[in-house]
Design a protein around this motif. Structure first.
Motif, mmCIF file in Angstrom:
data_model
loop_
_atom_site.group_PDB
_atom_site.id
_atom_site.type_symbol
_atom_site.label_atom_id
_atom_site.label_comp_id
_atom_site.label_asym_id
_atom_site.label_seq_id
_atom_site.Cartn_x
_atom_site.Cartn_y
_atom_site.Cartn_z
ATOM 1 N N ALA A 1 78.562 33.044 67.298
ATOM 2 C CA ALA A 1 78.058 33.885 66.216
ATOM 3 C C ALA A 1 77.721 33.042 64.991
ATOM 4 C CB ALA A 1 79.082 34.956 65.868
ATOM 5 N N LEU A 2 78.520 32.025 64.724
ATOM 6 C CA LEU A 2 78.239 31.122 63.609
ATOM 7 C C LEU A 2 76.907 30.419 63.805
ATOM 8 C CD1 LEU A 2 78.933 29.511 61.076
ATOM 9 C CD2 LEU A 2 80.382 28.032 62.489
ATOM 10 N N GLN A 3 76.617 30.006 65.019
ATOM 11 C CA GLN A 3 75.324 29.371 65.288
ATOM 12 C C GLN A 3 74.169 30.330 65.024
ATOM 13 O OE1 GLN A 3 76.185 27.855 69.372
ATOM 14 N NE2 GLN A 3 75.382 25.971 68.524
ATOM 15 N N ARG A 4 74.340 31.576 65.404
ATOM 16 C CA ARG A 4 73.302 32.567 65.144
ATOM 17 C C ARG A 4 73.092 32.743 63.654
ATOM 18 N NH1 ARG A 4 74.469 38.015 68.081
ATOM 19 N NH2 ARG A 4 72.399 38.440 67.216
ATOM 20 N N ARG A 5 74.189 32.804 62.907
ATOM 21 C CA ARG A 5 74.086 32.951 61.461
ATOM 22 C C ARG A 5 73.375 31.743 60.846
ATOM 23 N NH1 ARG A 5 77.185 35.954 58.126
ATOM 24 N NH2 ARG A 5 75.546 35.170 56.736
ATOM 25 N N ALA A 6 73.747 30.552 61.283
ATOM 26 C CA ALA A 6 73.182 29.333 60.702
ATOM 27 C C ALA A 6 71.686 29.210 60.968
ATOM 28 C CB ALA A 6 73.919 28.112 61.238
ATOM 29 N N ALA A 7 71.223 29.774 62.077
ATOM 30 C CA ALA A 7 69.808 29.679 62.449
ATOM 31 C C ALA A 7 68.965 30.827 61.893
ATOM 32 C CB ALA A 7 69.677 29.639 63.969
ATOM 33 N N ALA A 8 69.601 31.783 61.211
ATOM 34 C CA ALA A 8 68.884 32.971 60.742
ATOM 35 C C ALA A 8 67.903 32.615 59.631
ATOM 36 C CB ALA A 8 69.869 34.022 60.249
ATOM 37 N N ARG A 9 66.785 33.301 59.616
ATOM 38 C CA ARG A 9 65.820 33.160 58.531
ATOM 39 C C ARG A 9 66.152 34.156 57.432
ATOM 40 N NH1 ARG A 9 61.686 29.905 60.049
ATOM 41 N NH2 ARG A 9 61.442 29.491 62.284
ATOM 42 N N ALA A 10 65.575 33.923 56.253
ATOM 43 C CA ALA A 10 65.891 34.762 55.099
ATOM 44 C C ALA A 10 65.636 36.239 55.372
ATOM 45 C CB ALA A 10 65.089 34.296 53.882
ATOM 46 N N ARG A 11 64.609 36.550 56.172
ATOM 47 C CA ARG A 11 64.242 37.948 56.418
ATOM 48 C C ARG A 11 65.283 38.658 57.272
ATOM 49 N NH1 ARG A 11 61.542 40.010 60.640
ATOM 50 N NH2 ARG A 11 60.964 37.932 61.350
ATOM 51 N N THR A 12 65.871 37.965 58.227
ATOM 52 C CA THR A 12 66.817 38.596 59.152
ATOM 53 C C THR A 12 68.275 38.347 58.778
ATOM 54 O OG1 THR A 12 66.763 36.648 60.600
ATOM 55 C CG2 THR A 12 65.176 38.415 61.059
ATOM 56 N N ALA A 13 68.530 37.426 57.840
ATOM 57 C CA ALA A 13 69.895 37.039 57.514
ATOM 58 C C ALA A 13 70.757 38.186 56.977
ATOM 59 C CB ALA A 13 69.888 35.869 56.528
ATOM 60 N N PRO A 14 70.244 39.058 56.087
ATOM 61 C CA PRO A 14 71.115 40.129 55.567
ATOM 62 C C PRO A 14 71.649 41.062 56.649
ATOM 63 C CG PRO A 14 69.214 39.830 54.140
ATOM 64 C CD PRO A 14 68.951 39.008 55.360
ATOM 65 N N ALA A 15 70.798 41.459 57.582
ATOM 66 C CA ALA A 15 71.256 42.356 58.648
ATOM 67 C C ALA A 15 72.277 41.654 59.530
ATOM 68 C CB ALA A 15 70.064 42.832 59.476
ATOM 69 N N LEU A 16 72.057 40.382 59.803
ATOM 70 C CA LEU A 16 72.991 39.630 60.631
ATOM 71 C C LEU A 16 74.323 39.440 59.904
ATOM 72 C CD1 LEU A 16 72.821 38.449 63.471
ATOM 73 C CD2 LEU A 16 72.157 36.257 62.468
ATOM 74 N N ALA A 17 74.252 39.226 58.597
ATOM 75 C CA ALA A 17 75.470 39.061 57.802
ATOM 76 C C ALA A 17 76.304 40.333 57.802
ATOM 77 C CB ALA A 17 75.115 38.656 56.378
ATOM 78 N N ALA A 18 75.642 41.482 57.797
ATOM 79 C CA ALA A 18 76.370 42.750 57.809
ATOM 80 C C ALA A 18 77.111 42.945 59.124
ATOM 81 C CB ALA A 18 75.397 43.903 57.564
ATOM 82 N N ARG A 19 76.549 42.414 60.205
ATOM 83 C CA ARG A 19 77.141 42.598 61.529
ATOM 84 C C ARG A 19 78.133 41.487 61.879
ATOM 85 N NH1 ARG A 19 72.797 42.368 64.340
ATOM 86 N NH2 ARG A 19 73.173 40.898 65.998
ATOM 87 N N LEU A 20 77.876 40.280 61.375
ATOM 88 C CA LEU A 20 78.703 39.122 61.700
ATOM 89 C C LEU A 20 79.091 38.421 60.397
ATOM 90 C CD1 LEU A 20 76.531 37.731 64.651
ATOM 91 C CD2 LEU A 20 78.723 38.930 64.876
#
Length: 341
Positions: A99-118
């Protein structure tokens, strides 16, 4: 002028075990080592400035971690923290490197939604700057004291966490033996209490917990007569042989021992034509020779394992297990502590 990214973090040299206790004058601190991504946090000098998050290699990744940026409102201006970022996976109920790898690879547009989930958490273990003044030349003891005062004075809460630390070697050994059963904790970092913070220098010591386990030799580098390293696998629930990692280079006597029992692969080997990365997360590949997957190797492994069962760090070959068969080896995904007995 205070510190500005990129700042090369101080590093640790790997050791097999906790070093002997030092004289009182050179006492050390033992900190829990977390399985995350190294991150430096820079707060702005004043209102209107940006929070910057820097990786070990100097990249700025604050766009990928908007939750940490928002939480930095709890921190004072002119601060630089050193620590590890971790990510909690609510569905798995554990800290997750994947999950940390997914967060680190996130772009600015998708990062907030991913942060809310992980959600991300930050484990701080050093204070490099305070009120805009560098602290690198202060001894570790004083930097740690100031870090503890910061957490207490600001009543810092999640996602900010103070890294557990002790000067009691017995307590440190207990952590190494028991806390490493917890997902996300992999060992200890040992630091001289009188040491300065020297960027880029391997002046600390890291000790990872290692467990003995077994895996099947499915391929080698080198030749059947002179194997150099082993590519290891385990069977999944369908009976498919899945690669779980590779060893470090074999010592000459180990290579001779293995060579005596290697057999060329039969037609239809499950790894025929498969390409294996030279290291976890790398794109360069090994030049391998597949072998008959009936030899079992006993190896030493640390606790850095993907959820799927792949060891992220090279394994250390200990010996052949000629007394067990491939069917006795733990299944794919059972982790480093499992053993064939």
């Amino acid at each position: 002028m205070g510190l500005r990214p990129p700042v090369e973090p101080m590093l640790a040299q790997a050791a097999e075990e906790i070093p002997p206790a030092r004289p009182l004058a050179s006492k050390v601190a033992y900190e829990q080592k977390f399985d995350g991504h190294r991150m430096l946090v820079f707060t702005p000098d004043g209102p209107g400035g940006r929070v910057l998050l820097q990786t070990r290699r100097g990249s700025l990744v604050q766009d990928a971690f908007p939750d940490l940026v928002a939480a930095a409102e709890q921190l004072p201006y002119g601060l630089v923290l050193d620590g590890e970022v971790l990510v909690w996976d609510p569905e798995e109920g554990r800290l997750s490197f994947e999950a940390l790898q997914r967060r680190a690879a996130a772009r600015a547009r998708t990062a907030p939604a991913l942060a809310a989930r992980l959600p991300a958490y930050y484990v701080a273990f050093d204070l490099l700057q305070q009120d805009g003044a560098e602290l690198l030349t202060l001894p570790q003891r004083e930097r740690r004291r100031r870090l503890e005062v910061l957490f207490a004075a600001r009543a810092l809460t999640a996602p900010w966490t103070l890294c557990p630390m002790t000067t009691d070697v017995a307590k440190a050994r207990e952590w190494l033996e028991t806390w490493t059963d917890v997902s996300g904790v992999e060992g200890l970092v040992i630091k001289s209490l009188t040491g300065r913070y020297t960027p880029g220098n391997r002046g600390w010591t890291k000790v990872r917990r290692r467990d003995t386990t077994e895996a099947i030799i499915g391929a080698i580098t080198g030749t059947l007569a002179r194997p150099q390293l082993l590519v290891l696998g385990r069977h999944d629930t369908t009976g498919r042989l899945r690669a779980v990692g590779r060893t470090v280079a074999l010592r000459p006597e180990q290579a001779r021992q293995v060579a005596e029992h290697l057999t060329a692969a039969d037609p239809g080997h499950p790894w025929a034509g498969v390409r294996f990365a030279a290291a976890w997360g790398r794109r360069d590949v090994l030049d391998v020779t597949v072998v008959r997957p009936d030899l079992v190797a006993e190896v030493s492994a640390d606790r850095s394992v993907d959820h799927g069962g792949v060891f992220r760090h090279p394994l250390r070959f200990k010996r052949l297990r000629l007394d067990v068969t491939a069917g006795d080896v733990p299944s794919f995904g059972e982790g480093p502590a499992a053993a064939a007995g």
